[in-house]
Design a protein around this motif. Structure first.
Motif, PDB file in Angstrom:
ATOM      1  N   ARG A 188      11.540 -17.530   8.945  1.00 28.38           N
ATOM      2  CA  ARG A 188      10.869 -17.310   7.667  1.00 28.38           C
ATOM      3  C   ARG A 188      10.706 -18.646   6.940  1.00 28.38           C
ATOM      4  NH1 ARG A 188      11.084 -11.803   6.322  1.00 28.38           N
ATOM      5  NH2 ARG A 188      11.123 -12.147   4.087  1.00 28.38           N
ATOM      6  N   LEU A 189      10.036 -19.585   7.628  1.00 31.14           N
ATOM      7  CA  LEU A 189       9.840 -20.923   7.081  1.00 31.14           C
ATOM      8  C   LEU A 189       8.691 -20.898   6.076  1.00 31.14           C
ATOM      9  CD1 LEU A 189      10.728 -23.875   7.163  1.00 31.14           C
ATOM     10  CD2 LEU A 189       9.099 -24.236   9.036  1.00 31.14           C
ATOM     11  N   LEU A 351       4.530 -18.877   0.258  1.00 32.48           N
ATOM     12  CA  LEU A 351       4.225 -17.731   1.116  1.00 32.48           C
ATOM     13  C   LEU A 351       5.109 -16.546   0.770  1.00 32.48           C
ATOM     14  CD1 LEU A 351       3.748 -19.553   4.535  1.00 32.48           C
ATOM     15  CD2 LEU A 351       1.975 -18.490   3.137  1.00 32.48           C
ATOM     16  N   LEU A 352       6.308 -16.822   0.284  1.00 39.46           N
ATOM     17  CA  LEU A 352       7.190 -15.742  -0.159  1.00 39.46           C
ATOM     18  C   LEU A 352       6.467 -14.831  -1.139  1.00 39.46           C
ATOM     19  CD1 LEU A 352      10.192 -14.632  -0.299  1.00 39.46           C
ATOM     20  CD2 LEU A 352      10.416 -16.082  -2.336  1.00 39.46           C
ATOM     21  N   GLU A 353       5.737 -15.440  -2.075  1.00 39.40           N
ATOM     22  CA  GLU A 353       5.000 -14.655  -3.070  1.00 39.40           C
ATOM     23  C   GLU A 353       3.660 -14.161  -2.526  1.00 39.40           C
ATOM     24  OE1 GLU A 353       5.403 -16.657  -7.208  1.00 39.40           O
ATOM     25  OE2 GLU A 353       5.771 -18.188  -5.681  1.00 39.40           O
ATOM     26  N   LEU A 354       2.950 -15.020  -1.800  1.00 41.03           N
ATOM     27  CA  LEU A 354       1.639 -14.638  -1.289  1.00 41.03           C
ATOM     28  C   LEU A 354       1.712 -13.438  -0.351  1.00 41.03           C
ATOM     29  CD1 LEU A 354       0.203 -18.203  -0.628  1.00 41.03           C
ATOM     30  CD2 LEU A 354      -0.735 -16.545  -2.244  1.00 41.03           C
ATOM     31  N   THR A 355       2.818 -13.321   0.400  1.00 40.62           N
ATOM     32  CA  THR A 355       2.974 -12.187   1.321  1.00 40.62           C
ATOM     33  C   THR A 355       3.985 -11.168   0.811  1.00 40.62           C
ATOM     34  OG1 THR A 355       4.769 -13.180   2.641  1.00 40.62           O
ATOM     35  CG2 THR A 355       2.500 -13.768   3.234  1.00 40.62           C
ATOM     36  N   TRP A 356       4.468 -11.390  -0.384  1.00 39.67           N
ATOM     37  CA  TRP A 356       5.484 -10.524  -1.009  1.00 39.67           C
ATOM     38  C   TRP A 356       6.659 -10.287  -0.048  1.00 39.67           C
ATOM     39  CZ3 TRP A 356       5.225 -10.593  -5.956  1.00 39.67           C
ATOM     40  CH2 TRP A 356       6.070  -9.786  -6.725  1.00 39.67           C
ATOM     41  N   ARG A 369      -0.716 -14.578   9.063  1.00 41.13           N
ATOM     42  CA  ARG A 369       0.543 -15.227   8.738  1.00 41.13           C
ATOM     43  C   ARG A 369       1.325 -14.411   7.709  1.00 41.13           C
ATOM     44  NH1 ARG A 369      -1.034 -17.849  12.256  1.00 41.13           N
ATOM     45  NH2 ARG A 369      -1.031 -20.110  12.604  1.00 41.13           N
ATOM     46  N   THR A 370       2.644 -14.415   7.890  1.00 43.49           N
ATOM     47  CA  THR A 370       3.531 -14.051   6.787  1.00 43.49           C
ATOM     48  C   THR A 370       4.321 -15.299   6.396  1.00 43.49           C
ATOM     49  OG1 THR A 370       5.127 -13.209   8.428  1.00 43.49           O
ATOM     50  CG2 THR A 370       3.720 -11.592   7.296  1.00 43.49           C
ATOM     51  N   PHE A 371       4.920 -15.964   7.400  1.00 48.75           N
ATOM     52  CA  PHE A 371       5.565 -17.260   7.187  1.00 48.75           C
ATOM     53  C   PHE A 371       5.009 -18.247   8.212  1.00 48.75           C
ATOM     54  CE2 PHE A 371       8.377 -14.219   5.173  1.00 48.75           C
ATOM     55  CZ  PHE A 371       8.643 -14.843   3.967  1.00 48.75           C
TER      56      PHE A 371
END
Length: 404
Positions: A188-189, A351-356, A369-371
């Motif tokens: 989860r980078l 990305l933490l926020e962009l992909t919740w 992508r998620t991370f």
């Protein structure tokens, strides 16, 4: 194109002149201080020597630290001189041979980093994180958030210049459903789009730095990406905060924009909803925010445009808070703003926020992508409004993820 012929509207024109450190091709080429003009870099030390500047000794160095330590009078004098050197026709014959195309030089970390502090100053970011991880809380912010700039001390030895590959970190991680932790590469980078502030003049231990002294100590700013291993961080951070999930790499731009280049970009911060203690009360100070328009690109595709003007806590308040206990400043101290996020989904700086937190897949032209995956390239760029409708460019910061 001659170095002086900067196209109209270029964000790196004579109104900007950010500082960096570069070297020329060849084994014997030593790093030296440079100033960017368009797509060229001026050898500032050589120009100062050729034109008899009293500040030649500060500029003929392999790092910006001597100039940083020289103080505000020197910063202003050098900037005025540089502006004249690149603008006044009578200087052209002397300094034109001292320009080099950016494409022909190697850029280095522009200053020796002393200490590194990272803050958490965006209310939008903090509320998003609170909603994700404390969904049942009455308030998505922690009780202290509106009273002080939250921060932590990072690792200065892993601050790297833009263009440096970022090795995927390994560490312990444990999902909520796992019976025990496992060890391995982070899965989860993430990134954190931030702005970094560079301290020049040190302070004495035991002597807090007040809000009004911000310009006396801070030389300039740059874009900053505080890479984050969210899975390692989630397992390790209770109760002492970020550690291995953050300390493996922090990327900064090769160009430091002096504060004096950003006077037109000064803006008031968002309205404060809680009364501030006197050492943080900036109601009578100059506007402490900066109108920086940031873009985040993943593999060449813009995924977010976070506005720095929305940051609740200012750089001056952060400096005041991190010294109010008597902690000293050192030349080369770097402090990050924390993730910059705006109120809309398109303005989230991680990305933490962009992909919740991985729930929502980010659709890109070259894949989902998620991370971050190995081979991904992340680039932060930005500009600020300048005088007479001009744009002041900030040097980009880019990094490619490689396997550990």
């Amino acid at each position: 194109m001659p170095p002086f012929d900067v196209p109209e509207g270029d964000p790196f024109g004579p109104h900007n002149l950010p500082y960096g450190v570069f070297s020329l091709p060849g084994e014997d080429s030593a790093p030296r201080v440079g100033v960017r003009l368009g797509d060229h870099v001026l050898d500032a030390g050589a120009a100062a020597l050729a034109l008899g500047s009293p500040y030649a000794s500060l500029l003929a160095r392999p790092t910006l630290n001597p100039l940083l330590a020289a103080g505000r009078t020197a910063w202003s004098d050098v900037r005025r001189a540089l502006t004249a050197w690149v603008s006044v026709p009578s200087h052209r014959e002397t300094i034109e041979p001292l320009f080099h195309p950016l494409s022909s030089v190697t850029l280095h970390l522009p200053f020796e980093v002393a200490d590194y502090v990272d803050f958490y100053a965006s209310e939008n970011h903090a509320r998003n994180v609170g909603r994700m991880f404390r969904p049942d809380a009455a308030d998505s912010l922690t009780p202290n958030w509106k009273h002080l700039p939250i921060g932590y001390h990072g690792r200065s030895g892993t601050v790297v210049v833009s263009g440096t590959d970022v090795v995927r970190p390994s560490g312990q991680r444990k999902a909520p459903t796992d019976a025990a932790p496992v060890f391995g590469p982070s899965v989860r980078l993430d990134i954190e789009a931030e702005v970094g502030f560079v301290v020049g003049v040190p302070s004495a231990m035991g002597s807090p730095v007040g809000l009004s002294d911000f310009r006396e100590h801070v030389f300039g700013l740059c874009l900053l990406n505080d890479w984050s291993a969210r899975d390692i961080q989630a397992w390790e951070y209770v109760p002492l905060g970020p550690f291995l999930g953050k300390s493996f790499a922090t990327s900064v731009s090769a160009w430091i924009t002096p504060l004096d280049a950003l006077d037109e970009a000064r803006v008031a911060p968002p309205e404060r909803t809680h009364e501030l203690l006197p050492y943080l009360d900036d109601a009578a100070e100059e506007p402490g925010g900066f109108d920086l328009r940031i873009s985040v690109s993943l593999n060449g595709h813009v995924i977010s445009e976070p506005p720095f003007s929305t940051m609740y806590w200012t750089a001056a308040q952060q400096l005041a808070h991190m010294t109010v206990n008597g902690a000293s400043l050192r030349t080369g101290d770097l402090y990050g703003s924390g993730t910059v996020s705006g109120p809309t989904e398109r303005e989230r700086g991680s990305l933490l926020e962009l992909t919740w937190n991985g729930r929502d897949v980010l659709e890109l032209p070259d894949g989902k992508r998620t991370f971050l995956e190995n081979g991904d390239v992340v680039t932060l760029s930005a500009w600020a409004p300048g005088a007479d409708g001009s744009h002041v460019g900030l040097g980009e910061v880019t990094g490619r993820v490689v396997a550990g």
